[in-house]
Design a protein around this motif. Structure first.
Motif, PDB file in Angstrom:
ATOM      1  N   GLY A 155       0.851  -1.182   0.000  1.00 46.82           N
ATOM      2  CA  GLY A 155       0.000   0.000   0.000  1.00 46.82           C
ATOM      3  C   GLY A 155       0.884   1.227   0.000  1.00 46.82           C
ATOM      4  N   ARG A 156       0.329   2.361  -0.404  1.00 47.72           N
ATOM      5  CA  ARG A 156       1.141   3.565  -0.494  1.00 47.72           C
ATOM      6  C   ARG A 156       1.671   3.950   0.888  1.00 47.72           C
ATOM      7  NH1 ARG A 156      -1.309   8.242  -4.003  1.00 47.72           N
ATOM      8  NH2 ARG A 156      -1.074   6.609  -5.545  1.00 47.72           N
ATOM      9  N   GLY A 157       0.819   3.810   1.919  1.00 47.70           N
ATOM     10  CA  GLY A 157       1.216   4.164   3.280  1.00 47.70           C
ATOM     11  C   GLY A 157       2.383   3.313   3.748  1.00 47.70           C
ATOM     12  N   ALA A 158       2.279   1.992   3.522  1.00 43.08           N
ATOM     13  CA  ALA A 158       3.324   1.073   3.964  1.00 43.08           C
ATOM     14  C   ALA A 158       4.637   1.371   3.253  1.00 43.08           C
ATOM     15  CB  ALA A 158       2.889  -0.363   3.696  1.00 43.08           C
ATOM     16  N   ALA A 159       4.551   1.672   1.948  1.00 46.34           N
ATOM     17  CA  ALA A 159       5.756   1.965   1.170  1.00 46.34           C
ATOM     18  C   ALA A 159       6.431   3.231   1.675  1.00 46.34           C
ATOM     19  CB  ALA A 159       5.392   2.098  -0.304  1.00 46.34           C
ATOM     20  N   ALA A 160       5.609   4.232   1.980  1.00 42.46           N
ATOM     21  CA  ALA A 160       6.148   5.494   2.479  1.00 42.46           C
ATOM     22  C   ALA A 160       6.832   5.275   3.822  1.00 42.46           C
ATOM     23  CB  ALA A 160       5.027   6.521   2.617  1.00 42.46           C
ATOM     24  N   LEU A 161       6.201   4.445   4.660  1.00 42.37           N
ATOM     25  CA  LEU A 161       6.748   4.132   5.969  1.00 42.37           C
ATOM     26  C   LEU A 161       8.100   3.444   5.822  1.00 42.37           C
ATOM     27  CD1 LEU A 161       5.187   4.758   8.599  1.00 42.37           C
ATOM     28  CD2 LEU A 161       4.851   2.302   8.841  1.00 42.37           C
ATOM     29  N   MET A 162       8.167   2.535   4.844  1.00 42.35           N
ATOM     30  CA  MET A 162       9.392   1.775   4.578  1.00 42.35           C
ATOM     31  C   MET A 162      10.512   2.744   4.180  1.00 42.35           C
ATOM     32  SD  MET A 162       9.295  -1.510   4.711  1.00 42.35           S
ATOM     33  CE  MET A 162      10.199  -2.959   4.289  1.00 42.35           C
ATOM     34  N   THR A 163      10.204   3.656   3.247  1.00 45.27           N
ATOM     35  CA  THR A 163      11.192   4.631   2.799  1.00 45.27           C
ATOM     36  C   THR A 163      11.661   5.485   3.969  1.00 45.27           C
ATOM     37  OG1 THR A 163       9.927   4.702   0.771  1.00 45.27           O
ATOM     38  CG2 THR A 163      11.632   6.373   1.034  1.00 45.27           C
ATOM     39  N   MET A 164      10.691   5.874   4.806  1.00 47.30           N
ATOM     40  CA  MET A 164      11.035   6.699   5.945  1.00 47.30           C
ATOM     41  C   MET A 164      11.957   5.917   6.876  1.00 47.30           C
ATOM     42  SD  MET A 164       8.262   8.968   7.969  1.00 47.30           S
ATOM     43  CE  MET A 164       8.116   7.988   9.447  1.00 47.30           C
ATOM     44  N   GLY A 165      11.631   4.656   7.088  1.00 47.14           N
ATOM     45  CA  GLY A 165      12.451   3.804   7.944  1.00 47.14           C
ATOM     46  C   GLY A 165      13.882   3.765   7.461  1.00 47.14           C
ATOM     47  N   GLU A 166      14.054   3.631   6.129  1.00 47.20           N
ATOM     48  CA  GLU A 166      15.396   3.581   5.554  1.00 47.20           C
ATOM     49  C   GLU A 166      16.162   4.865   5.827  1.00 47.20           C
ATOM     50  OE1 GLU A 166      15.316   2.417   1.355  1.00 47.20           O
ATOM     51  OE2 GLU A 166      13.685   1.069   1.901  1.00 47.20           O
ATOM     52  N   GLN A 167      15.463   6.009   5.667  1.00 47.43           N
ATOM     53  CA  GLN A 167      16.120   7.300   5.861  1.00 47.43           C
ATOM     54  C   GLN A 167      16.482   7.511   7.328  1.00 47.43           C
ATOM     55  OE1 GLN A 167      16.876   9.174   3.255  1.00 47.43           O
ATOM     56  NE2 GLN A 167      15.924   7.669   1.934  1.00 47.43           N
ATOM     57  N   VAL A 168      15.485   7.224   8.199  1.00 49.29           N
ATOM     58  CA  VAL A 168      15.648   7.518   9.621  1.00 49.29           C
ATOM     59  C   VAL A 168      16.762   6.673  10.234  1.00 49.29           C
ATOM     60  CG1 VAL A 168      14.507   7.243  11.851  1.00 49.29           C
ATOM     61  CG2 VAL A 168      13.326   8.398   9.982  1.00 49.29           C
ATOM     62  N   SER A 169      16.951   5.455   9.715  1.00 47.29           N
ATOM     63  CA  SER A 169      17.899   4.542  10.344  1.00 47.29           C
ATOM     64  C   SER A 169      19.344   5.008  10.218  1.00 47.29           C
ATOM     65  CB  SER A 169      17.742   3.150   9.751  1.00 47.29           C
ATOM     66  OG  SER A 169      17.868   3.222   8.354  1.00 47.29           O
ATOM     67  N   VAL A 170      19.644   5.903   9.270  1.00 45.28           N
ATOM     68  CA  VAL A 170      21.018   6.390   9.151  1.00 45.28           C
ATOM     69  C   VAL A 170      21.174   7.788   9.745  1.00 45.28           C
ATOM     70  CG1 VAL A 170      21.546   5.001   7.144  1.00 45.28           C
ATOM     71  CG2 VAL A 170      20.628   7.302   6.828  1.00 45.28           C
ATOM     72  N   LEU A 171      20.066   8.304  10.314  1.00 40.94           N
ATOM     73  CA  LEU A 171      20.078   9.657  10.849  1.00 40.94           C
ATOM     74  C   LEU A 171      21.138   9.885  11.934  1.00 40.94           C
ATOM     75  CD1 LEU A 171      18.365  11.775   9.646  1.00 40.94           C
ATOM     76  CD2 LEU A 171      16.767  11.593  11.543  1.00 40.94           C
ATOM     77  N   PRO A 172      21.343   8.921  12.858  1.00 42.34           N
ATOM     78  CA  PRO A 172      22.326   9.176  13.921  1.00 42.34           C
ATOM     79  C   PRO A 172      23.685   9.640  13.409  1.00 42.34           C
ATOM     80  CG  PRO A 172      21.110   7.205  14.415  1.00 42.34           C
ATOM     81  CD  PRO A 172      20.651   7.650  13.052  1.00 42.34           C
ATOM     82  N   ILE A 173      24.062   9.290  12.179  1.00 40.74           N
ATOM     83  CA  ILE A 173      25.339   9.743  11.645  1.00 40.74           C
ATOM     84  C   ILE A 173      25.314  11.253  11.415  1.00 40.74           C
ATOM     85  CG2 ILE A 173      26.804   9.693   9.578  1.00 40.74           C
ATOM     86  CD1 ILE A 173      26.481   6.794   9.412  1.00 40.74           C
ATOM     87  N   MET A 174      24.129  11.756  11.041  1.00 41.12           N
ATOM     88  CA  MET A 174      24.036  13.164  10.666  1.00 41.12           C
ATOM     89  C   MET A 174      23.691  14.072  11.837  1.00 41.12           C
ATOM     90  SD  MET A 174      22.201  12.697   7.012  1.00 41.12           S
ATOM     91  CE  MET A 174      21.533  11.086   7.324  1.00 41.12           C
ATOM     92  N   ILE A 175      23.049  13.497  12.870  1.00 37.83           N
ATOM     93  CA  ILE A 175      22.689  14.325  14.027  1.00 37.83           C
ATOM     94  C   ILE A 175      23.979  14.751  14.730  1.00 37.83           C
ATOM     95  CG2 ILE A 175      21.607  14.301  16.305  1.00 37.83           C
ATOM     96  CD1 ILE A 175      19.585  12.347  15.243  1.00 37.83           C
ATOM     97  N   PRO A 176      24.114  16.045  15.051  1.00 38.33           N
ATOM     98  CA  PRO A 176      25.309  16.473  15.779  1.00 38.33           C
ATOM     99  C   PRO A 176      25.455  15.664  17.066  1.00 38.33           C
ATOM    100  CG  PRO A 176      24.027  18.360  15.061  1.00 38.33           C
ATOM    101  CD  PRO A 176      23.230  17.159  14.717  1.00 38.33           C
ATOM    102  N   GLU A 177      26.684  15.258  17.347  1.00 37.62           N
ATOM    103  CA  GLU A 177      26.930  14.391  18.493  1.00 37.62           C
ATOM    104  C   GLU A 177      26.452  15.009  19.790  1.00 37.62           C
ATOM    105  OE1 GLU A 177      31.113  13.429  18.424  1.00 37.62           O
ATOM    106  OE2 GLU A 177      30.572  11.441  17.687  1.00 37.62           O
TER     107      GLU A 177
END
Lengths: 292, 365
Positions: free
Chosen positions: A101-123
């Motif tokens: 579903g469109r919602g699930a796909a969007a959630l999946m994409t968001m999950g992919e993006q969010v999971s690498v966020l700690p690298i970009m968040i200032p320490e």
């Protein structure tokens, strides 16, 4: 390019000098016999005194080094499991994104993006956030909070390298394994994981280096009875730079160069082997054509 | 093939839709035990999707798959007695030849001794004895291909699916492997479903060919039937070189239809579906056309000008322009021929039973 070669070389030299001069100074002064804490900017003579000092219990590097290693090992181990499984889950999902579903796909994409966020968040933000969280949870500050915090920023390094490797793998291999009678779990253990292992290891090395090196986040979540090597170094340089810190930095530098050099050598070897095979393939192809 | 044949695989009303694209649009097929069946068609015609549905790697949107009378439509691929040889071989790069071939048996939990015995038999069959310790990256294309076949055959599947297994090999190797595969199939008696877009490969290897186009079967027939009696213009033009000549039906009587081709009256068989006045295509294989400088005493002929003629050793290919401008290509043996003169009038004739009438279903028609 050829025309500008002299300028390009000068430019290169300046960049390298700027990059490596500070490091060179540290290495040089680690062998300086001048014991001055603040004014040791004069090279007096060659000495291995400060390297000896590192092993002296008075300087107190033993315990911080041990906790740093324990923290790094645990956080890398936990991150390796989390990051690898996460990457497998996201790259090898059973359902195509286009079929969700469109919602699930969007959630999946968001999950992919969010999971690498700690690298970009200032320490510093991550450090404060973790401090707040652990206080809220009532966790006693110490080794446990240090390991948990290190896992937070280690996972993305492993996740990213493994994900890259998996994406470049032929999904046909897993299908072939299923076709030959392997259950999904067997496919994971006999095909996917062994093929992803080089990426897992290189991700682990990176994460290990990051954990050993971390200061900012550790500073926030450190407890009264724990100390890491970077924190210890920081506390030793509050009043000038004691010469043994130079020695310690040089040792750490050498360790890093060894690891990097080893991995480069390994990759170069693999590439050479690959080229050799290609050449052999080419020869055989020509032989076949010759016969035809 | 004997009359009483057992159906091994049965596809009914198979459909597969990706997003909005329909890859397979209603396929019914019975594959008999021991048969060599080829799915032939241009790329994107749905043949690989059909194969993947049979293997269980793709779930059909509608329809059923029965193997040996058992419904396996929703069975996981690892639980089907069907194995696949993939187009790019999909050998496990981290395992040597022995481990690649032993993989399926290991997954079944077969004892070590049995695995070793069976793998050795397979290595012998594909002529790779002595290559056990080699890694896939150390093998040539042809060797990899043979490992892929051995890896599937070692499990003695009821049905072996082959997805363009020879696509990546050069011509010479391809010819050799075609014969080798066919021999293997006959020796082991395993049913093969073979995918190719190479019509020559399909003709030489198959018991039956299913010609596919846009997710449907155009014609399911023996190689001979497909070549001699194409049912559509697409089938006629996809298999072999053929002339598709525009003809108008003048009169239909009994089992014969009288055609008008560029002003010549030409009779042809096969008439029950034709209405007089209809415009059709007459499929005439180039090698079935004969040329003559004098009028011929036969029912089927047209006269035209010889506009092109190439001597090619054993045969000569000629192009004839008939009065309405259509070009006919003929390929005839040069044995005892008189050198024809370009521009001269020639009679082009054929036996009545070699011409096949089809409706035009080609691209843009």
């Amino acid at each position: 390019m050829k025309k500008n070669a002299p300028w390009a070389n000068v430019y290169m030299a300046v960049i390298l000098l700027l990059l490596y001069l500070p490091i060179l100074v540290v290495v040089l002064f680690s062998f300086n016999s001048n014991p001055g804490r603040t004014a040791n900017f004069q090279f007096e003579g060659f000495s291995l005194q400060w390297y000896q000092d590192l092993f002296n219990p008075i300087t107190g590097y033993g315990a911080p080094l041990r906790s740093s290693l324990i923290i790094a090992l645990w956080s890398v181990l936990l991150s390796a499991v989390l990051g690898t499984l996460g990457a497998i889950g996201l790259v090898r999902r059973p359902v195509r994104k286009s079929l969700m579903g469109r919602g699930a796909a969007a959630l999946m994409t968001m999950g992919e993006q969010v999971s690498v966020l700690p690298i970009m968040i200032p320490e510093i933000i991550l450090g404060i956030a973790l401090l707040a969280l652990f206080t809220l949870l009532g966790l006693p500050f110490g080794m446990v909070t240090l390991v948990l915090s290190h896992v937070v920023f280690c996972v993305p390094y492993i996740y990213i390298t493994v994900k890259g490797r998996l994406a470049s793998l032929d999904p046909g291999l897993e299908e072939a394994a299923r076709d030959l009678g392997a259950t999904p779990l067997k496919v994971l253990t006999t095909i996917t994981l062994p093929l992803a292992m080089p990426a897992v290891i290189s991700g682990c090395l990176l994460a290990f280096a990051m954990s050993m090196d971390d200061f900012v986040i550790s500073f926030f979540v450190n407890g009264p009875h724990s100390n890491t090597l970077p924190l210890k170094i920081y506390s030793s340089v509050k009043v000038g730079v004691p010469p043994h810190v130079n020695a310690l930095c040089t040792v750490m530098l050498a360790a890093v160069f060894l690891v990097v050099g080893f991995s480069q050598l390994y990759q170069a070897n693999a590439a050479r082997r690959h080229r050799a095979h290609e050449k052999r393939d080419e020869r055989e192809r020509k032989a076949v054509e010759g016969r035809a | 093939m004997p009359e009483e044949r057992t159906v091994l695989l049965s596809l009914k009303g198979l459909r597969k839709t990706f997003d909005t694209q329909e890859a397979v649009s209603g396929i019914d097929l019975d594959v008999y035990a021991g048969e060599f069946l080829t799915l032939l068609g241009p790329s994107g015609c749905g043949k690989t999707t059909t194969l993947r549905i049979i293997a269980g790697l793709e779930m059909p949107t509608a329809g059923t798959v029965h193997l040996d009378g058992q419904d396996i439509t929703h069975l996981a691929p690892e639980r089907r007695q069907v194995n696949t040889v993939f187009q790019n071989y999909a050998l496990f790069p981290h395992m040597n030849v022995y481990k690649n071939i032993a993989y399926g048996l290991t997954m079944r939990g077969a004892p070590k001794a049995e695995i070793q015995e069976k793998v050795e038999v397979m290595l012998d069959l594909v002529q790779l004895t002595g290559y056990e310790k080699r890694m896939p990256s150390q093998l040539s294309g042809g060797q990899r291909q043979r490992v892929a076949i051995a890896r599937s055959l070692v499990l003695s599947p009821k049905l072996l699916l082959l997805d363009e297994p020879l696509g990546a090999l050069d011509l010479q190797l391809r010819r050799n492997m075609q014969q080798e595969l066919k021999r293997m199939q006959q020796r082991l008696g395993i049913t093969f479903i073979y995918i190719t877009h190479d019509q020559e490969e399909a003709l030489t290897m198959s018991d039956r060919i299913a010609l596919m186009r846009e997710g449907r079967f155009v014609q399911l027939d023996t190689p001979k039937g497909l070549y001699e009696q194409p049912q559509t213009a697409f089938a006629a033009s996809f298999i072999g070189a053929t002339n598709l000549i525009t003809a108008t039906a003048q009169a239909v009587k009994d089992d014969e239809v009288l055609l008008d081709i560029a002003g010549f009256d030409v009779p042809c068989f096969d008439s029950d579906w034709i209405t007089p006045g209809e415009t059709l295509l007459l499929s005439l294989r180039a090698e079935r056309l004969h040329l003559s400088c004098e009028p011929v005493n036969t029912a089927c002929w047209v006269r035209g000008d010889l506009v092109e003629s190439h001597y090619a050793g054993g045969e000569r290919s000629s192009t004839i322009r008939v009065p309405d401008g259509q070009l006919l290509r003929a390929r005839a043996t040069t044995e005892g021929e008189r050198e024809p003169t370009l521009g001269s009038a020639v009679y082009c004739w054929w036996n009545k039973d070699v011409g096949v009438l089809v409706r035009d279903d080609r691209e843009g028609a």
